[in-house]
Design a protein around this motif. Structure first.
Motif, PDB file in Angstrom:
ATOM      1  N   VAL A   1     -71.418 -14.209 -47.512  1.00 56.09           N
ATOM      2  CA  VAL A   1     -72.162 -13.255 -47.115  1.00 56.09           C
ATOM      3  C   VAL A   1     -72.681 -14.049 -45.215  1.00 56.09           C
ATOM      4  CG1 VAL A   1     -75.046 -12.794 -47.695  1.00 56.09           C
ATOM      5  CG2 VAL A   1     -72.996 -12.532 -50.077  1.00 56.09           C
ATOM      6  N   VAL A   2     -73.409 -13.019 -45.232  1.00 60.99           N
ATOM      7  CA  VAL A   2     -73.420 -13.304 -43.180  1.00 60.99           C
ATOM      8  C   VAL A   2     -74.386 -11.892 -43.030  1.00 60.99           C
ATOM      9  CG1 VAL A   2     -71.572 -12.987 -42.629  1.00 60.99           C
ATOM     10  CG2 VAL A   2     -72.957 -13.916 -41.555  1.00 60.99           C
ATOM     11  N   VAL A   3     -75.398 -12.356 -42.324  1.00 61.13           N
ATOM     12  CA  VAL A   3     -76.369 -11.717 -41.052  1.00 61.13           C
ATOM     13  C   VAL A   3     -75.762 -12.574 -39.973  1.00 61.13           C
ATOM     14  CG1 VAL A   3     -78.579 -10.374 -39.904  1.00 61.13           C
ATOM     15  CG2 VAL A   3     -77.370 -10.342 -42.830  1.00 61.13           C
TER      16      VAL A   3
ATOM     17  N   GLN B   1     -81.153 -11.725 -38.398  1.00 57.79           N
ATOM     18  CA  GLN B   1     -81.569 -11.937 -39.093  1.00 57.79           C
ATOM     19  C   GLN B   1     -83.098 -12.273 -38.776  1.00 57.79           C
ATOM     20  OE1 GLN B   1     -80.547 -16.335 -39.612  1.00 57.79           O
ATOM     21  NE2 GLN B   1     -77.904 -15.521 -39.525  1.00 57.79           N
ATOM     22  N   SER B   2     -83.803 -12.618 -40.524  1.00 57.45           N
ATOM     23  CA  SER B   2     -85.398 -12.069 -40.606  1.00 57.45           C
ATOM     24  C   SER B   2     -85.936 -10.627 -40.700  1.00 57.45           C
ATOM     25  CB  SER B   2     -86.034 -13.299 -40.253  1.00 57.45           C
ATOM     26  OG  SER B   2     -85.364 -15.282 -39.487  1.00 57.45           O
ATOM     27  N   GLN B   3     -85.135  -9.990 -40.538  1.00 59.48           N
ATOM     28  CA  GLN B   3     -85.733  -8.524 -40.453  1.00 59.48           C
ATOM     29  C   GLN B   3     -85.537  -7.935 -41.577  1.00 59.48           C
ATOM     30  OE1 GLN B   3     -83.909  -6.181 -37.119  1.00 59.48           O
ATOM     31  NE2 GLN B   3     -83.720  -8.225 -36.088  1.00 59.48           N
ATOM     32  N   GLY B   4     -85.367  -7.966 -42.509  1.00 58.72           N
ATOM     33  CA  GLY B   4     -84.445  -7.723 -43.928  1.00 58.72           C
ATOM     34  C   GLY B   4     -83.326  -7.859 -44.783  1.00 58.72           C
TER      35      GLY B   4
ATOM     36  N   GLY C   1     -80.825  -9.407 -44.324  1.00 60.49           N
ATOM     37  CA  GLY C   1     -79.542  -9.422 -45.763  1.00 60.49           C
ATOM     38  C   GLY C   1     -80.122  -9.309 -46.862  1.00 60.49           C
ATOM     39  N   LYS C   2     -81.348  -8.523 -47.203  1.00 59.56           N
ATOM     40  CA  LYS C   2     -82.138  -7.862 -48.532  1.00 59.56           C
ATOM     41  C   LYS C   2     -81.071  -7.119 -49.231  1.00 59.56           C
ATOM     42  CE  LYS C   2     -86.488  -7.810 -48.882  1.00 59.56           C
ATOM     43  NZ  LYS C   2     -87.740  -8.608 -49.000  1.00 59.56           N
TER      44      LYS C   2
ATOM     45  N   GLN D   1     -79.344 -24.467 -48.958  1.00 56.39           N
ATOM     46  CA  GLN D   1     -80.310 -23.285 -48.317  1.00 56.39           C
ATOM     47  C   GLN D   1     -80.362 -22.422 -48.111  1.00 56.39           C
ATOM     48  OE1 GLN D   1     -77.270 -24.658 -46.776  1.00 56.39           O
ATOM     49  NE2 GLN D   1     -76.480 -23.456 -44.792  1.00 56.39           N
TER      50      GLN D   1
ATOM     51  N   PHE E   1     -83.412 -17.581 -50.518  1.00 59.26           N
ATOM     52  CA  PHE E   1     -83.493 -15.801 -50.429  1.00 59.26           C
ATOM     53  C   PHE E   1     -82.129 -15.331 -51.361  1.00 59.26           C
ATOM     54  CE2 PHE E   1     -79.061 -13.211 -48.694  1.00 59.26           C
ATOM     55  CZ  PHE E   1     -79.826 -12.775 -48.141  1.00 59.26           C
TER      56      PHE E   1
ATOM     57  N   ARG F   1     -84.959 -14.597 -54.926  1.00 63.58           N
ATOM     58  CA  ARG F   1     -85.564 -13.726 -54.018  1.00 63.58           C
ATOM     59  C   ARG F   1     -84.935 -12.121 -54.478  1.00 63.58           C
ATOM     60  NH1 ARG F   1     -87.434 -17.210 -50.141  1.00 63.58           N
ATOM     61  NH2 ARG F   1     -90.135 -16.168 -49.606  1.00 63.58           N
TER      62      ARG F   1
HETATM   63  C1  LIG Z   1     -78.776 -16.019 -45.657  1.00 68.02           C
HETATM   64  C2  LIG Z   1     -78.728 -14.753 -44.667  1.00 68.02           C
HETATM   65  C3  LIG Z   1     -77.564 -13.938 -45.328  1.00 68.02           C
HETATM   66  C4  LIG Z   1     -79.531 -14.283 -44.817  1.00 68.02           C
HETATM   67  O1  LIG Z   1     -80.593 -13.000 -43.848  1.00 68.02           O
HETATM   68  P1  LIG Z   1     -82.238 -12.151 -43.191  1.00 68.02           P
HETATM   69  O2  LIG Z   1     -81.289 -11.576 -42.866  1.00 68.02           O
HETATM   70  O3  LIG Z   1     -81.821 -13.585 -42.177  1.00 68.02           O
HETATM   71  O4  LIG Z   1     -83.181 -12.435 -44.546  1.00 68.02           O
HETATM   72  P2  LIG Z   1     -83.497 -11.666 -44.935  1.00 68.02           P
HETATM   73  O5  LIG Z   1     -84.527 -11.437 -43.821  1.00 68.02           O
HETATM   74  O6  LIG Z   1     -83.281 -10.210 -45.726  1.00 68.02           O
HETATM   75  O7  LIG Z   1     -84.455 -12.408 -45.617  1.00 68.02           O
HETATM   76  C5  LIG Z   1     -85.171 -11.844 -47.224  1.00 68.02           C
HETATM   77  C6  LIG Z   1     -86.156 -12.701 -47.971  1.00 68.02           C
HETATM   78  O8  LIG Z   1     -85.137 -14.537 -48.238  1.00 68.02           O
HETATM   79  C7  LIG Z   1     -86.251 -15.252 -47.384  1.00 68.02           C
HETATM   80  N1  LIG Z   1     -85.201 -15.635 -46.976  1.00 68.02           N
HETATM   81  C8  LIG Z   1     -83.896 -15.410 -45.885  1.00 68.02           C
HETATM   82  N2  LIG Z   1     -83.012 -16.358 -45.468  1.00 68.02           N
HETATM   83  C9  LIG Z   1     -83.716 -17.778 -46.248  1.00 68.02           C
HETATM   84  C10 LIG Z   1     -83.278 -19.181 -46.586  1.00 68.02           C
HETATM   85  N3  LIG Z   1     -82.000 -19.591 -45.698  1.00 68.02           N
HETATM   86  N4  LIG Z   1     -83.508 -19.212 -46.831  1.00 68.02           N
HETATM   87  C11 LIG Z   1     -84.698 -19.370 -47.455  1.00 68.02           C
HETATM   88  N5  LIG Z   1     -85.510 -17.992 -47.684  1.00 68.02           N
HETATM   89  C12 LIG Z   1     -84.769 -17.195 -47.126  1.00 68.02           C
HETATM   90  C13 LIG Z   1     -86.684 -14.439 -46.114  1.00 68.02           C
HETATM   91  O9  LIG Z   1     -87.810 -14.738 -46.088  1.00 68.02           O
HETATM   92  C14 LIG Z   1     -86.766 -13.057 -47.069  1.00 68.02           C
HETATM   93  O10 LIG Z   1     -88.688 -13.040 -47.546  1.00 68.02           O
HETATM   94  P3  LIG Z   1     -89.276 -12.185 -48.093  1.00 68.02           P
HETATM   95  O11 LIG Z   1     -88.603 -11.160 -48.703  1.00 68.02           O
HETATM   96  O12 LIG Z   1     -90.023 -12.826 -49.110  1.00 68.02           O
HETATM   97  O13 LIG Z   1     -89.499 -11.431 -47.373  1.00 68.02           O
HETATM   98  C15 LIG Z   1     -78.497 -15.386 -43.070  1.00 68.02           C
HETATM   99  O14 LIG Z   1     -79.863 -16.084 -42.452  1.00 68.02           O
HETATM  100  C16 LIG Z   1     -77.498 -16.481 -42.682  1.00 68.02           C
HETATM  101  O15 LIG Z   1     -76.850 -15.194 -42.510  1.00 68.02           O
HETATM  102  N6  LIG Z   1     -77.378 -17.180 -42.775  1.00 68.02           N
HETATM  103  C17 LIG Z   1     -76.307 -18.031 -42.408  1.00 68.02           C
HETATM  104  C18 LIG Z   1     -74.694 -17.710 -43.258  1.00 68.02           C
HETATM  105  C19 LIG Z   1     -74.978 -17.868 -44.827  1.00 68.02           C
HETATM  106  O16 LIG Z   1     -75.981 -19.010 -44.494  1.00 68.02           O
HETATM  107  N7  LIG Z   1     -74.570 -17.555 -45.908  1.00 68.02           N
HETATM  108  C20 LIG Z   1     -74.575 -17.792 -47.302  1.00 68.02           C
HETATM  109  C21 LIG Z   1     -74.086 -18.932 -48.414  1.00 68.02           C
HETATM  110  S1  LIG Z   1     -74.219 -19.226 -48.967  1.00 68.02           S
END
Ligand SMILES: CC(C)(COP(=O)(O)OP(=O)(O)OC[C@H]1O[C@@H](n2cnc3c(N)ncnc32)[C@H](O)[C@@H]1OP(=O)(O)O)[C@@H](O)C(=O)NCCC(=O)NCCS
Length: 174
Positions: A111-113, A118-121, A123-124, A149, A153, A156
């Motif tokens: 799973v990757v954004v 990122q932080s625009q919803g 990933g959700k 870490q 995410f 939620r």
């Molecule tokens: C993890 C990841 C996919 C999240 O994508 P994103 O687009 O930034 O996430 P969103 O903006 O949709 O966040 C959704 C919710 O999760 C929370 N969230 C996002 N990243 C988080 C994190 N690392 N830790 C805790 N909460 C997190 C947000 O605050 C948000 O909360 P809300 O619903 O209360 O507003 C992205 O940060 C990523 O690609 N990370 C690097 C790759 C990775 O670690 N992948 C997972 C491997 S297991």
């Protein structure tokens, strides 16, 4: 904020022609500056491996041999890609895939954004789409392996750590 805009079929201009009648969805999303951007979610399987590698590089993941990535995609049950769409051009900004026994269980991987998105919803949005597609195949047991870490995410999104005390167990070669 995300607005579900419309469903589309393979006849849409931004989607290359493939056989599947239902490939994904186009969304209109406000970015962090409040500007509207078009985001495409797709289940097409024919991805450019170099583009995918670039996306994985952008979040600092260790490189994997492309021939193995290709095989992993071929044998995945579901592949979801997320694209920024500008006119007729599109850029890969998110990805997730799932393996499955096609009946009861599926496990979500990779799973990757892209950091710019990122932080625009998104990933959700990506994860909810993956879950919806798996549920539409009547898969009821969805699992994944969360890096420490990102546990919150996934929490939620409804994922639980150790439900009923069940622990994930791993075997690695020495
Ligand atoms: C993890 C990841 C996919 C999240 O994508 P994103 O687009 O930034 O996430 P969103 O903006 O949709 O966040 C959704 C919710 O999760 C929370 N969230 C996002 N990243 C988080 C994190 N690392 N830790 C805790 N909460 C997190 C947000 O605050 C948000 O909360 P809300 O619903 O209360 O507003 C992205 O940060 C990523 O690609 N990370 C690097 C790759 C990775 O670690 N992948 C997972 C491997 S297991």
């Amino acid at each position: 904020m995300v607005f579900w805009k419309r469903f589309f079929t393979s006849s849409d201009a931004v989607v290359p022609s493939v056989d599947a009648p239902f490939l994904g969805e186009l969304l209109e999303v406000n970015n962090s500056s409040g500007l509207k951007q078009q985001i495409l979610l797709s289940v097409e399987r024919d991805l450019d491996l170099y583009e995918l590698e670039e996306l994985c590089d952008s979040v600092g993941w260790a490189r994997r041999p492309l021939r193995k990535v290709k095989k992993a995609l071929e044998f995945s049950f579901l592949i979801v890609s997320m694209w920024e769409v500008k006119g007729t051009r599109r850029r890969l900004i998110g990805f997730a895939r799932a393996t499955s026994d096609h009946a009861f269980n599926a496990t979500i991987w990779d799973v990757v954004v892209h950091p710019d998105f990122q932080s625009q919803g998104l990933g959700k949005v990506l994860m909810r789409y993956v879950i919806r597609r798996l549920r539409s195949e009547d898969i009821s047991n969805i699992t994944l392996f969360a890096d420490p870490q990102v546990i919150d995410f996934y929490r939620r999104l409804g994922f639980m750590l150790d439900p009923e005390g069940i622990k994930g167990m791993f075997w690695y070669p020495n």
